[in-house]
Scaffold this active site. Structure first.
Site, PDB file in Angstrom:
ATOM      1  N   GLU A   1      -4.263  -3.487  -0.160  1.00 52.52           N
ATOM      2  CA  GLU A   1      -4.210  -2.046  -0.363  1.00 52.52           C
ATOM      3  C   GLU A   1      -5.436  -1.347   0.244  1.00 52.52           C
ATOM      4  O   GLU A   1      -6.576  -1.717  -0.058  1.00 52.52           O
ATOM      5  CB  GLU A   1      -4.099  -1.743  -1.867  1.00 52.52           C
ATOM      6  CG  GLU A   1      -4.076  -0.264  -2.221  1.00 52.52           C
ATOM      7  CD  GLU A   1      -2.916   0.494  -1.588  1.00 52.52           C
ATOM      8  OE1 GLU A   1      -1.797  -0.039  -1.555  1.00 52.52           O
ATOM      9  OE2 GLU A   1      -3.144   1.621  -1.106  1.00 52.52           O
TER      10      GLU A   1
ATOM     11  N   THR B   1       2.010   3.032   1.613  1.00 51.51           N
ATOM     12  CA  THR B   1       2.381   1.642   1.324  1.00 51.51           C
ATOM     13  C   THR B   1       3.819   1.342   1.735  1.00 51.51           C
ATOM     14  O   THR B   1       4.110   0.300   2.334  1.00 51.51           O
ATOM     15  CB  THR B   1       2.237   1.345  -0.192  1.00 51.51           C
ATOM     16  OG1 THR B   1       0.856   1.253  -0.519  1.00 51.51           O
ATOM     17  CG2 THR B   1       2.907   0.041  -0.576  1.00 51.51           C
TER      18      THR B   1
ATOM     19  N   HIS C   1      -7.292   1.331  -4.475  1.00 50.51           N
ATOM     20  CA  HIS C   1      -6.432   2.493  -4.190  1.00 50.51           C
ATOM     21  C   HIS C   1      -7.173   3.785  -4.513  1.00 50.51           C
ATOM     22  O   HIS C   1      -7.836   3.892  -5.550  1.00 50.51           O
ATOM     23  CB  HIS C   1      -5.139   2.409  -5.016  1.00 50.51           C
ATOM     24  CG  HIS C   1      -4.081   3.384  -4.586  1.00 50.51           C
ATOM     25  ND1 HIS C   1      -4.211   4.753  -4.748  1.00 50.51           N
ATOM     26  CD2 HIS C   1      -2.889   3.197  -3.968  1.00 50.51           C
ATOM     27  CE1 HIS C   1      -3.151   5.355  -4.258  1.00 50.51           C
ATOM     28  NE2 HIS C   1      -2.328   4.438  -3.771  1.00 50.51           N
TER      29      HIS C   1
ATOM     30  N   ASP D   1      -2.816  -2.064   4.568  1.00 51.57           N
ATOM     31  CA  ASP D   1      -1.568  -1.306   4.678  1.00 51.57           C
ATOM     32  C   ASP D   1      -1.752   0.050   5.359  1.00 51.57           C
ATOM     33  O   ASP D   1      -0.878   0.500   6.097  1.00 51.57           O
ATOM     34  CB  ASP D   1      -0.848  -1.170   3.326  1.00 51.57           C
ATOM     35  CG  ASP D   1      -1.602  -0.385   2.268  1.00 51.57           C
ATOM     36  OD1 ASP D   1      -2.831  -0.210   2.400  1.00 51.57           O
ATOM     37  OD2 ASP D   1      -0.954   0.045   1.289  1.00 51.57           O
ATOM     38  N   HIS D   2      -2.895   0.707   5.125  1.00 46.45           N
ATOM     39  CA  HIS D   2      -3.139   2.038   5.719  1.00 46.45           C
ATOM     40  C   HIS D   2      -4.590   2.395   5.457  1.00 46.45           C
ATOM     41  O   HIS D   2      -5.292   1.653   4.753  1.00 46.45           O
ATOM     42  CB  HIS D   2      -2.204   3.095   5.133  1.00 46.45           C
ATOM     43  CG  HIS D   2      -2.154   3.085   3.631  1.00 46.45           C
ATOM     44  ND1 HIS D   2      -3.184   3.531   2.841  1.00 46.45           N
ATOM     45  CD2 HIS D   2      -1.199   2.630   2.775  1.00 46.45           C
ATOM     46  CE1 HIS D   2      -2.865   3.382   1.574  1.00 46.45           C
ATOM     47  NE2 HIS D   2      -1.671   2.821   1.501  1.00 46.45           N
TER      48      HIS D   2
HETATM   49  C1  GP9 Z   1       2.366   1.883  -5.652  1.00 49.99           C
HETATM   50  C2  GP9 Z   1       1.481   1.301  -4.622  1.00 49.99           C
HETATM   51  C3  GP9 Z   1       0.645   2.346  -3.918  1.00 49.99           C
HETATM   52  O1  GP9 Z   1       3.251   1.004  -6.274  1.00 49.99           O
HETATM   53  O2  GP9 Z   1       2.137   0.432  -3.771  1.00 49.99           O
HETATM   54  O3  GP9 Z   1       1.320   3.067  -2.969  1.00 49.99           O
HETATM   55  P1  GP9 Z   1       0.544   4.059  -1.968  1.00 49.99           P
HETATM   56  O4  GP9 Z   1       0.056   5.223  -2.794  1.00 49.99           O
HETATM   57  O5  GP9 Z   1      -0.603   3.320  -1.376  1.00 49.99           O
HETATM   58  O6  GP9 Z   1       1.553   4.448  -0.953  1.00 49.99           O
HETATM   59 MN    MN Z   2      -1.014   1.635  -0.141  1.00 44.97          MN
END
Ligand code: GP9
Ligand code: MN
Length: 421
Positions: free
Chosen positions: A38, A82, A197, A256-257
């Site tokens: 993440e 994500t 996150h 992921d980003h």
């Molecule tokens: C939520 C998690 C976060 O279940 O995968 O998503 P994001 O906010 O990074 O798109």
């Molecule tokens: Mn994410």
């Protein structure tokens, strides 16, 4: 519509990168373990805060001969964050320019990795410490062909173990292990982490490194949650090694980003000790990619690529041909790998040039340059790929095409009952 899909199939067939015999099938029959890191950006690798490594475990993998470490690998996500990353890597299709394909195109026909591998004897599973309806996962995973989805209802979710979007990464991996152990092998699995996150809150007792000192709170906190995620990964790897899975599995770790958006360029200038403007911010869209293939020597890999390229890379390592499939990525390990990385907004980067909204920067100097013939061609390629991918996704065009050797799946065959943890 069937003419549209014919155009797409012609395009992806004609541009397909041949597998590299040095890698093709080298992981035949092995398990696949995707670790979704993440918000992990590549600048954190080997970054030192007050002389201390932030992610010592990831750093050790990046310099290990057990891992290929790609340092010019970019996320290509848009508003779906994500979900876009997952969409890219399960389909080798782009997310949409607006919204999230996961949400709006959940009922489409796909030729996704879990479905393909299901037809090669694999059991597929996703592990995630948030509830299953988030990002419409419980719907689209059926269309992708995931056999099992261990969502928050399978985890203890004790209040002290929960932070921000869900279960903290350490209890997440710990509680995932007994469920992972029930999967028949070979399996195709994905662990979606959460603790690193935005806005990066962390319980005081979980912090093992100081915050940064830019004065921009989310930037400063990021270093603590990245460290926590790094420690959680190390604990999981201890298990993978002890259980023997490490020697029997392809392990793919990807950011992921971005975690830190361009609204924080000023703080990032302090973090990096250089001015961060449009050009540097694009360089910051690099995310770490680490791939472990048992018996294959790793090392640093400098080819340019993006998340769109993961699926063909992974399938070729497993010895599964991709010629028949509509995929817009190209195998990172192929000698014919295409080093044009389109971003979701139409910008793109190549080893030489960063193209941003009609302006072109020399990667070596960061200076503006004139558009030339090569740039025009690369721009056309980037635009064509995004346009054709959008046509496939918006028009649900894979309905009209069945690759040789693939049987379309029925989403109704899949069901994700709640756990009773
Ligand atoms: C939520 C998690 C976060 O279940 O995968 O998503 P994001 O906010 O990074 O798109
Ligand atoms: Mn994410």
């Amino acid at each position: 519509n069937s003419t549209d899909i014919a155009e797409v199939v012609n395009y992806t067939r004609a541009t397909k990168a041949e597998p590299n015999p040095a890698y093709f099938g080298k992981a035949k029959g092995k398990n696949v373990i995707y670790l979704h890191l993440e918000s992990m950006q590549n600048f954190i690798i080997d970054y030192k805060l007050n002389g201390e490594e932030v992610t010592p475990f990831l750093n050790s993998l990046a310099s290990s001969k057990d891992f290929m470490y790609f340092d010019n690998f970019f996320h290509q996500t848009g508003q779906g964050k994500t979900a876009d990353a997952e969409f890219l890597l399960e389909n080798s299709l782009y997310g949409l320019p607006q919204g999230a394909a996961f949400t709006t195109q959940g009922q489409n026909r796909y030729h996704a990795a879990p479905a393909i591998l299901g037809q090669h004897g694999y059991t597929s599973a996703v592990f995630h410490g948030n509830y299953k309806s988030f990002w419409n996962r419980d719907k689209i995973y059926k269309s992708l062909g995931f056999d099992k989805f261990y969502d928050a209802s399978y985890y203890s979710m004790k209040p002290e173990d929960v932070m921000n979007y869900g279960l903290k990464d350490k209890p997440f991996f710990k509680e995932s292990i007994p469920m992972l152990d029930t999967l028949p092998q070979p399996f195709y699995s994905k662990f979606i982490m959460l603790s690193n996150h935005f806005p990066y809150p962390l319980d005081e007792k979980d912090a093992t490194i100081e915050k940064h000192t830019t004065g921009d709170a989310s930037v400063d906190n990021y270093f603590q949650t990245a460290r926590y995620a790094d420690e959680a990964l190390k604990e999981f790897f201890d298990y993978l090694k002890a259980s023997g899975l490490y020697d029997n599995s392809v392990i793919i770790m990807y950011g992921d980003h971005y975690g830190i958006s361009e609204n924080h360029n000023k703080a990032m200038s302090q973090v990096l000790g250089k001015e961060v403007g449009k050009f540097e911010n694009t360089q910051l869209q690099r995310v770490p990619l680490l791939i472990h293939v048992p018996g294959v020597k790793g090392g640093e890999m400098h080819q340019y690529g993006g998340q769109i390229d993961l699926m063909p890379t992974m399938l070729h390592l497993l010895g599964i041909d991709t010629k028949e499939y509509v995929q817009f990525g190209s195998d990172l390990l192929s000698k014919e790998h295409v080093e044009i990385v389109p971003f979701r907004n139409g910008d793109f980067i190549t080893p030489e040039v960063t193209a941003l909204n009609g302006k072109y920067y020399d990667n070596a100097t960061g200076e503006l340059i004139e558009k030339n013939e090569i740039i025009s061609q690369d721009q056309k390629t980037a635009e064509t790929m995004l346009r054709l991918s959008d046509e496939v996704v918006n028009g649900d065009l894979l309905r009209f095409y069945t690759p040789n050797g693939f049987t379309p799946i029925n989403p109704n065959d899949f069901d994700y009952p709640n756990g009773d943890a």
